[in-house]
Motif scaffolding. Structure first.
Motif, PDB file in Angstrom:
ATOM      1  N   SER A   1      18.086   1.943  -4.193  1.00 18.70           N
ATOM      2  CA  SER A   1      17.580   1.091  -3.119  1.00 18.70           C
ATOM      3  C   SER A   1      18.115   1.560  -1.771  1.00 18.70           C
ATOM      4  CB  SER A   1      17.978  -0.371  -3.365  1.00 18.70           C
ATOM      5  OG  SER A   1      19.401  -0.514  -3.366  1.00 18.70           O
TER       6      SER A   1
ATOM      7  N   LEU B   1       8.487   1.141  -0.604  1.00 18.50           N
ATOM      8  CA  LEU B   1       8.241   0.277  -1.749  1.00 18.50           C
ATOM      9  C   LEU B   1       7.551  -1.007  -1.312  1.00 18.50           C
ATOM     10  CD1 LEU B   1      11.676   0.614  -3.620  1.00 18.50           C
ATOM     11  CD2 LEU B   1       9.555   1.847  -4.090  1.00 18.50           C
ATOM     12  N   GLY B   2       6.583  -1.438  -2.126  1.00  9.28           N
ATOM     13  CA  GLY B   2       5.953  -2.725  -1.899  1.00  9.28           C
ATOM     14  C   GLY B   2       4.658  -2.684  -1.129  1.00  9.28           C
TER      15      GLY B   2
ATOM     16  N   THR C   1       4.536   2.861  -4.996  1.00  9.22           N
ATOM     17  CA  THR C   1       5.634   2.009  -5.466  1.00  9.22           C
ATOM     18  C   THR C   1       5.956   2.283  -6.923  1.00  9.22           C
ATOM     19  OG1 THR C   1       5.026   0.267  -3.901  1.00  9.22           O
ATOM     20  CG2 THR C   1       6.387  -0.367  -5.783  1.00  9.22           C
TER      21      THR C   1
ATOM     22  N   ILE D   1       9.438   4.001  -8.348  1.00 13.26           N
ATOM     23  CA  ILE D   1      10.256   3.232  -9.292  1.00 13.26           C
ATOM     24  C   ILE D   1      10.395   3.981 -10.610  1.00 13.26           C
ATOM     25  CG2 ILE D   1      10.332   1.120 -10.677  1.00 13.26           C
ATOM     26  CD1 ILE D   1       9.073  -0.353  -8.345  1.00 13.26           C
TER      27      ILE D   1
ATOM     28  N   PRO E   1      12.223  -1.979 -11.668  1.00 10.39           N
ATOM     29  CA  PRO E   1      11.247  -2.692 -10.821  1.00 10.39           C
ATOM     30  C   PRO E   1      11.792  -3.982 -10.235  1.00 10.39           C
ATOM     31  CG  PRO E   1      10.236  -2.007 -12.891  1.00 10.39           C
ATOM     32  CD  PRO E   1      11.701  -1.779 -13.034  1.00 10.39           C
TER      33      PRO E   1
ATOM     34  N   ASN F   1      11.980  -3.768  -6.336  1.00 13.81           N
ATOM     35  CA  ASN F   1      10.775  -4.357  -5.752  1.00 13.81           C
ATOM     36  C   ASN F   1      10.684  -5.863  -5.933  1.00 13.81           C
ATOM     37  OD1 ASN F   1       8.366  -3.703  -4.286  1.00 13.81           O
ATOM     38  ND2 ASN F   1       7.173  -4.103  -6.143  1.00 13.81           N
TER      39      ASN F   1
ATOM     40  N   THR G   1       3.022  -5.460  -6.759  1.00 10.91           N
ATOM     41  CA  THR G   1       2.723  -4.029  -6.659  1.00 10.91           C
ATOM     42  C   THR G   1       3.471  -3.198  -7.687  1.00 10.91           C
ATOM     43  OG1 THR G   1       4.415  -3.940  -4.925  1.00 10.91           O
ATOM     44  CG2 THR G   1       2.109  -4.056  -4.225  1.00 10.91           C
ATOM     45  N   GLY G   2       4.593  -3.710  -8.207  1.00 11.34           N
ATOM     46  CA  GLY G   2       5.350  -2.936  -9.184  1.00 11.34           C
ATOM     47  C   GLY G   2       5.787  -3.739 -10.387  1.00 11.34           C
TER      48      GLY G   2
END
Length: 311
Positions: free
Chosen positions: A143, A170-171, A177, A181, A253, A257, A262-263
Protein backbone atom coordinates in the motif's frame (compact mmCIF):
# COMPACT_ATOMS: atom_id res chain seq x y z
CA UNK A 1 21.18 -105.79 10.71
CA UNK A 2 18.40 -104.63 8.58
CA UNK A 3 16.76 -101.26 9.19
CA UNK A 4 13.33 -100.75 7.83
CA UNK A 5 11.94 -97.25 7.51
CA UNK A 6 8.27 -96.69 7.08
CA UNK A 7 6.50 -93.47 6.25
CA UNK A 8 3.07 -93.01 7.62
CA UNK A 9 0.63 -90.76 5.89
CA UNK A 10 -2.08 -89.31 8.08
CA UNK A 11 -5.48 -89.88 6.68
CA UNK A 12 -6.63 -86.65 8.24
CA UNK A 13 -3.94 -84.52 6.62
CA UNK A 14 -4.22 -82.62 3.35
CA UNK A 15 -4.57 -84.59 0.17
CA UNK A 16 -1.45 -85.25 -1.90
CA UNK A 17 -0.80 -82.53 -4.48
CA UNK A 18 -2.91 -79.87 -2.71
CA UNK A 19 -1.31 -76.97 -0.88
CA UNK A 20 -2.65 -76.18 2.57
CA UNK A 21 -4.65 -72.97 2.76
CA UNK A 22 -3.03 -70.32 4.93
CA UNK A 23 -5.21 -67.87 6.69
CA UNK A 24 -4.05 -64.27 6.17
CA UNK A 25 -3.75 -62.24 9.33
CA UNK A 26 -4.52 -58.53 9.22
CA UNK A 27 -1.94 -56.38 10.97
CA UNK A 28 -3.88 -53.75 12.87
CA UNK A 29 -0.86 -51.80 14.10
CA UNK A 30 -0.55 -49.45 11.06
CA UNK A 31 -4.25 -48.61 11.27
CA UNK A 32 -3.98 -47.91 14.98
CA UNK A 33 -1.04 -45.59 14.40
CA UNK A 34 -2.83 -43.68 11.66
CA UNK A 35 -6.18 -43.55 13.46
CA UNK A 36 -5.44 -40.47 15.66
CA UNK A 37 -4.38 -38.42 12.62
CA UNK A 38 -7.43 -39.54 10.63
CA UNK A 39 -9.75 -38.68 13.51
CA UNK A 40 -8.11 -35.25 13.84
CA UNK A 41 -8.49 -34.58 10.10
CA UNK A 42 -12.11 -35.71 10.20
CA UNK A 43 -12.91 -33.41 13.11
CA UNK A 44 -10.98 -30.48 11.63
CA UNK A 45 -12.11 -30.69 8.01
CA UNK A 46 -14.93 -33.15 7.36
CA UNK A 47 -17.22 -32.12 10.20
CA UNK A 48 -17.17 -28.38 9.29
CA UNK A 49 -17.59 -29.30 5.61
CA UNK A 50 -20.68 -31.38 6.33
CA UNK A 51 -22.02 -28.65 8.61
CA UNK A 52 -21.52 -26.05 5.85
CA UNK A 53 -23.30 -28.21 3.28
CA UNK A 54 -26.29 -28.77 5.55
CA UNK A 55 -26.56 -25.16 6.73
CA UNK A 56 -26.37 -23.78 3.18
CA UNK A 57 -29.93 -25.07 2.65
CA UNK A 58 -31.26 -23.33 5.78
CA UNK A 59 -32.21 -19.77 6.59
CA UNK A 60 -29.67 -18.90 9.32
CA UNK A 61 -30.06 -15.30 10.47
CA UNK A 62 -29.66 -14.23 14.12
CA UNK A 63 -31.83 -11.20 13.39
CA UNK A 64 -34.62 -13.37 11.96
CA UNK A 65 -34.92 -16.51 14.12
CA UNK A 66 -35.54 -19.39 14.15
CA UNK A 67 -33.36 -21.39 11.76
CA UNK A 68 -35.60 -22.92 9.13
CA UNK A 69 -35.23 -24.96 5.95
CA UNK A 70 -35.01 -22.76 2.87
CA UNK A 71 -34.13 -25.23 0.09
CA UNK A 72 -32.33 -23.44 -2.75
CA UNK A 73 -33.39 -20.03 -1.47
CA UNK A 74 -29.86 -19.02 -0.45
CA UNK A 75 -28.48 -19.89 -3.88
CA UNK A 76 -31.27 -17.98 -5.64
CA UNK A 77 -30.55 -14.89 -3.56
CA UNK A 78 -26.83 -15.22 -4.39
CA UNK A 79 -27.63 -15.26 -8.11
CA UNK A 80 -29.65 -12.05 -7.69
CA UNK A 81 -26.96 -10.28 -5.63
CA UNK A 82 -25.13 -7.85 -7.94
CA UNK A 83 -22.17 -7.57 -5.58
CA UNK A 84 -21.65 -11.35 -5.63
CA UNK A 85 -22.02 -11.53 -9.42
CA UNK A 86 -19.51 -8.71 -9.87
CA UNK A 87 -17.04 -10.37 -7.49
CA UNK A 88 -17.26 -13.56 -9.59
CA UNK A 89 -15.86 -11.68 -12.59
CA UNK A 90 -13.16 -10.11 -10.44
CA UNK A 91 -12.16 -13.49 -9.03
CA UNK A 92 -12.00 -14.98 -12.53
CA UNK A 93 -9.50 -12.27 -13.48
CA UNK A 94 -7.53 -12.95 -10.29
CA UNK A 95 -7.32 -16.63 -11.22
CA UNK A 96 -6.26 -16.05 -14.84
CA UNK A 97 -3.61 -13.45 -14.00
CA UNK A 98 -2.33 -15.21 -10.87
CA UNK A 99 -2.08 -18.74 -12.27
CA UNK A 100 -0.44 -17.55 -15.50
CA UNK A 101 2.15 -15.28 -13.88
CA UNK A 102 3.03 -17.59 -10.98
CA UNK A 103 3.46 -20.57 -13.33
CA UNK A 104 5.64 -18.68 -15.81
CA UNK A 105 7.75 -17.16 -13.04
CA UNK A 106 8.03 -20.55 -11.35
CA UNK A 107 9.24 -22.27 -14.51
CA UNK A 108 11.71 -19.51 -15.42
CA UNK A 109 13.22 -19.16 -11.95
CA UNK A 110 13.38 -22.94 -11.44
CA UNK A 111 15.31 -23.38 -14.70
CA UNK A 112 17.77 -20.71 -13.60
CA UNK A 113 18.22 -22.36 -10.19
CA UNK A 114 18.42 -25.88 -11.64
CA UNK A 115 22.19 -25.82 -12.09
CA UNK A 116 24.27 -25.33 -8.93
CA UNK A 117 26.15 -22.04 -8.61
CA UNK A 118 27.78 -20.11 -5.83
CA UNK A 119 25.20 -18.48 -3.59
CA UNK A 120 22.26 -20.58 -4.80
CA UNK A 121 21.28 -21.56 -1.25
CA UNK A 122 21.21 -17.89 -0.24
CA UNK A 123 19.05 -17.01 -3.25
CA UNK A 124 16.57 -19.77 -2.38
CA UNK A 125 16.45 -18.64 1.26
CA UNK A 126 15.68 -15.04 0.21
CA UNK A 127 13.14 -16.34 -2.30
CA UNK A 128 11.10 -17.98 0.44
CA UNK A 129 10.60 -14.74 2.42
CA UNK A 130 7.58 -13.36 0.46
CA UNK A 131 5.85 -16.73 0.71
CA UNK A 132 6.42 -16.90 4.47
CA UNK A 133 5.11 -13.37 5.00
CA UNK A 134 1.41 -12.98 6.00
CA UNK A 135 -0.87 -11.57 3.35
CA UNK A 136 -1.97 -8.66 5.56
CA UNK A 137 1.64 -7.58 6.07
CA UNK A 138 2.23 -7.75 2.33
CA UNK A 139 -0.85 -5.64 1.70
CA UNK A 140 0.33 -2.97 4.13
CA UNK A 141 3.82 -3.02 2.58
CA UNK A 142 2.53 -2.66 -0.97
CA UNK A 143 0.00 0.00 0.00
CA UNK A 144 2.99 2.28 0.55
CA UNK A 145 4.33 1.38 -2.89
CA UNK A 146 0.96 2.19 -4.49
CA UNK A 147 0.46 5.38 -2.47
CA UNK A 148 -0.63 8.22 -4.81
CA UNK A 149 1.41 10.86 -3.02
CA UNK A 150 4.70 9.28 -1.93
CA UNK A 151 4.55 5.80 -3.45
CA UNK A 152 7.46 4.19 -5.27
CA UNK A 153 5.53 3.60 -8.51
CA UNK A 154 4.41 7.23 -8.81
CA UNK A 155 7.94 8.40 -8.03
CA UNK A 156 9.35 6.24 -10.83
CA UNK A 157 6.68 7.41 -13.27
CA UNK A 158 7.40 11.02 -12.37
CA UNK A 159 11.14 10.50 -12.83
CA UNK A 160 10.53 9.03 -16.29
CA UNK A 161 8.17 11.91 -17.13
CA UNK A 162 5.31 9.45 -17.65
CA UNK A 163 2.94 11.18 -15.25
CA UNK A 164 2.56 13.87 -12.64
CA UNK A 165 3.44 11.50 -9.81
CA UNK A 166 0.10 11.59 -8.02
CA UNK A 167 -1.94 9.03 -9.96
CA UNK A 168 -4.48 6.96 -8.02
CA UNK A 169 -3.59 3.42 -9.04
CA UNK A 170 -6.16 1.46 -7.05
CA UNK A 171 -9.92 1.81 -7.03
CA UNK A 172 -10.40 3.75 -10.28
CA UNK A 173 -9.94 1.32 -13.16
CA UNK A 174 -11.25 -2.18 -12.53
CA UNK A 175 -8.72 -4.12 -14.61
CA UNK A 176 -5.76 -2.06 -13.36
CA UNK A 177 -6.89 -2.50 -9.76
CA UNK A 178 -7.22 -6.28 -10.11
CA UNK A 179 -3.91 -6.56 -11.99
CA UNK A 180 -1.97 -4.63 -9.33
CA UNK A 181 -3.61 -6.47 -6.44
CA UNK A 182 -2.94 -9.83 -8.08
CA UNK A 183 0.66 -8.76 -8.66
CA UNK A 184 0.99 -8.55 -4.88
CA UNK A 185 -0.44 -12.05 -4.45
CA UNK A 186 1.81 -13.42 -7.19
CA UNK A 187 4.73 -11.96 -5.28
CA UNK A 188 3.59 -14.14 -2.37
CA UNK A 189 2.75 -17.44 -4.13
CA UNK A 190 5.44 -17.44 -6.85
CA UNK A 191 8.23 -18.62 -4.47
CA UNK A 192 6.27 -21.78 -3.69
CA UNK A 193 5.78 -22.35 -7.41
CA UNK A 194 9.53 -22.03 -7.93
CA UNK A 195 10.32 -24.53 -5.18
CA UNK A 196 7.77 -27.08 -6.42
CA UNK A 197 9.02 -26.99 -10.00
CA UNK A 198 12.66 -26.90 -8.88
CA UNK A 199 12.12 -30.06 -6.84
CA UNK A 200 10.94 -31.86 -9.99
CA UNK A 201 13.79 -30.51 -12.12
CA UNK A 202 16.32 -31.85 -9.64
CA UNK A 203 15.07 -35.38 -10.44
CA UNK A 204 15.87 -35.08 -14.16
CA UNK A 205 19.14 -36.95 -14.91
CA UNK A 206 21.90 -34.78 -16.33
CA UNK A 207 22.68 -37.57 -18.82
CA UNK A 208 19.59 -36.58 -20.80
CA UNK A 209 20.89 -33.06 -21.33
CA UNK A 210 24.37 -34.35 -22.21
CA UNK A 211 22.92 -36.77 -24.78
CA UNK A 212 20.78 -33.99 -26.25
CA UNK A 213 23.81 -31.73 -26.52
CA UNK A 214 25.79 -34.45 -28.29
CA UNK A 215 22.91 -34.88 -30.75
CA UNK A 216 23.10 -31.17 -31.55
CA UNK A 217 20.03 -30.08 -29.62
CA UNK A 218 19.96 -26.39 -28.70
CA UNK A 219 19.21 -25.07 -25.21
CA UNK A 220 15.67 -24.15 -26.28
CA UNK A 221 15.20 -27.60 -27.82
CA UNK A 222 16.37 -29.30 -24.62
CA UNK A 223 14.02 -27.12 -22.60
CA UNK A 224 11.08 -27.92 -24.88
CA UNK A 225 11.75 -31.64 -25.32
CA UNK A 226 13.24 -32.60 -21.93
CA UNK A 227 12.59 -30.02 -19.22
CA UNK A 228 8.95 -29.19 -19.90
CA UNK A 229 7.68 -32.77 -20.46
CA UNK A 230 9.45 -34.13 -17.38
CA UNK A 231 8.43 -31.15 -15.23
CA UNK A 232 4.71 -31.49 -15.98
CA UNK A 233 3.84 -33.17 -12.64
CA UNK A 234 5.42 -30.28 -10.73
CA UNK A 235 3.80 -27.71 -13.01
CA UNK A 236 0.39 -29.32 -12.43
CA UNK A 237 0.83 -29.15 -8.65
CA UNK A 238 2.02 -25.55 -8.98
CA UNK A 239 -1.02 -24.54 -10.99
CA UNK A 240 -3.40 -26.25 -8.56
CA UNK A 241 -1.95 -24.42 -5.56
CA UNK A 242 -2.15 -21.16 -7.52
CA UNK A 243 -5.79 -21.86 -8.40
CA UNK A 244 -6.64 -22.50 -4.74
CA UNK A 245 -4.82 -19.35 -3.59
CA UNK A 246 -6.34 -17.03 -6.20
CA UNK A 247 -9.88 -18.36 -5.90
CA UNK A 248 -9.71 -17.72 -2.16
CA UNK A 249 -7.86 -14.40 -2.26
CA UNK A 250 -8.92 -12.12 0.59
CA UNK A 251 -6.07 -10.37 2.42
CA UNK A 252 -4.56 -8.38 -0.44
CA UNK A 253 -7.83 -6.98 -1.93
CA UNK A 254 -9.25 -6.14 1.48
CA UNK A 255 -6.12 -4.36 2.72
CA UNK A 256 -5.28 -2.56 -0.54
CA UNK A 257 -8.76 -1.70 -1.83
CA UNK A 258 -11.12 -2.13 1.10
CA UNK A 259 -14.74 -2.96 0.28
CA UNK A 260 -14.68 -1.24 -3.13
CA UNK A 261 -16.40 -3.26 -5.84
CA UNK A 262 -13.54 -2.68 -8.31
CA UNK A 263 -11.41 -5.34 -6.62
CA UNK A 264 -13.79 -7.28 -4.40
CA UNK A 265 -13.34 -11.07 -4.47
CA UNK A 266 -15.85 -13.84 -3.80
CA UNK A 267 -14.19 -14.65 -0.48
CA UNK A 268 -14.61 -11.02 0.58
CA UNK A 269 -18.31 -11.25 -0.25
CA UNK A 270 -18.54 -14.33 1.97
CA UNK A 271 -17.12 -12.26 4.82
CA UNK A 272 -19.43 -9.31 4.17
CA UNK A 273 -22.54 -11.48 3.89
CA UNK A 274 -21.78 -13.57 6.97
CA UNK A 275 -20.33 -11.08 9.42
CA UNK A 276 -21.70 -7.73 8.29
CA UNK A 277 -25.14 -8.70 7.03
CA UNK A 278 -25.33 -11.63 9.51
CA UNK A 279 -26.91 -13.78 6.81
CA UNK A 280 -25.04 -16.96 7.68
CA UNK A 281 -27.16 -19.25 5.51
CA UNK A 282 -26.30 -17.24 2.43
CA UNK A 283 -22.67 -17.15 3.52
CA UNK A 284 -22.63 -20.94 3.90
CA UNK A 285 -24.09 -21.30 0.41
CA UNK A 286 -21.42 -19.04 -1.10
CA UNK A 287 -18.67 -20.94 0.74
CA UNK A 288 -20.04 -24.19 -0.67
CA UNK A 289 -20.03 -22.78 -4.19
CA UNK A 290 -16.42 -21.60 -3.80
CA UNK A 291 -15.38 -25.07 -2.64
CA UNK A 292 -17.12 -26.79 -5.55
CA UNK A 293 -15.60 -24.40 -8.11
CA UNK A 294 -12.15 -24.85 -6.58
CA UNK A 295 -12.43 -28.64 -6.83
CA UNK A 296 -13.70 -28.55 -10.41
CA UNK A 297 -11.06 -26.12 -11.66
CA UNK A 298 -8.31 -28.06 -9.89
CA UNK A 299 -9.49 -31.32 -11.47
CA UNK A 300 -9.53 -29.70 -14.91
CA UNK A 301 -5.99 -28.40 -14.44
CA UNK A 302 -4.72 -31.80 -13.31
CA UNK A 303 -6.51 -33.49 -16.20
CA UNK A 304 -4.99 -31.15 -18.79
CA UNK A 305 -1.49 -30.65 -17.44
CA UNK A 306 -0.49 -33.64 -15.33
CA UNK A 307 1.29 -36.52 -17.01
CA UNK A 308 2.91 -39.44 -15.23
CA UNK A 309 6.66 -39.51 -15.86
CA UNK A 310 8.84 -42.59 -15.54
CA UNK A 311 12.57 -42.14 -15.82
Amino acid sequence: MTVTTTAEVSTTGPARGLKPVRRSRVDLLPYLLVAPVMIFIACLALVPAVFTIVQSFYKVDPLDPPTRFDGLGNFVRLARDHAVVGSLGNTALYVVIGVTLSTLIGIGAAVVLQRPFRGRSLVIAILILPWAMPGVVEGILWSGIFDPNAGLINSVLSSLHLGEGNAVLLGQNRFLTIALIELVQVWQIAPLSVLLILAVLQLIPSDLYEAAQIDGCTSWGAFRRITLPLARPGIAVTMVQAVIATLNVFDQPYVLNGAASTGSSVTMQTYFISFQDLDFGKGYALSLLITIVTLLVSLVVVRLVYRRVEL
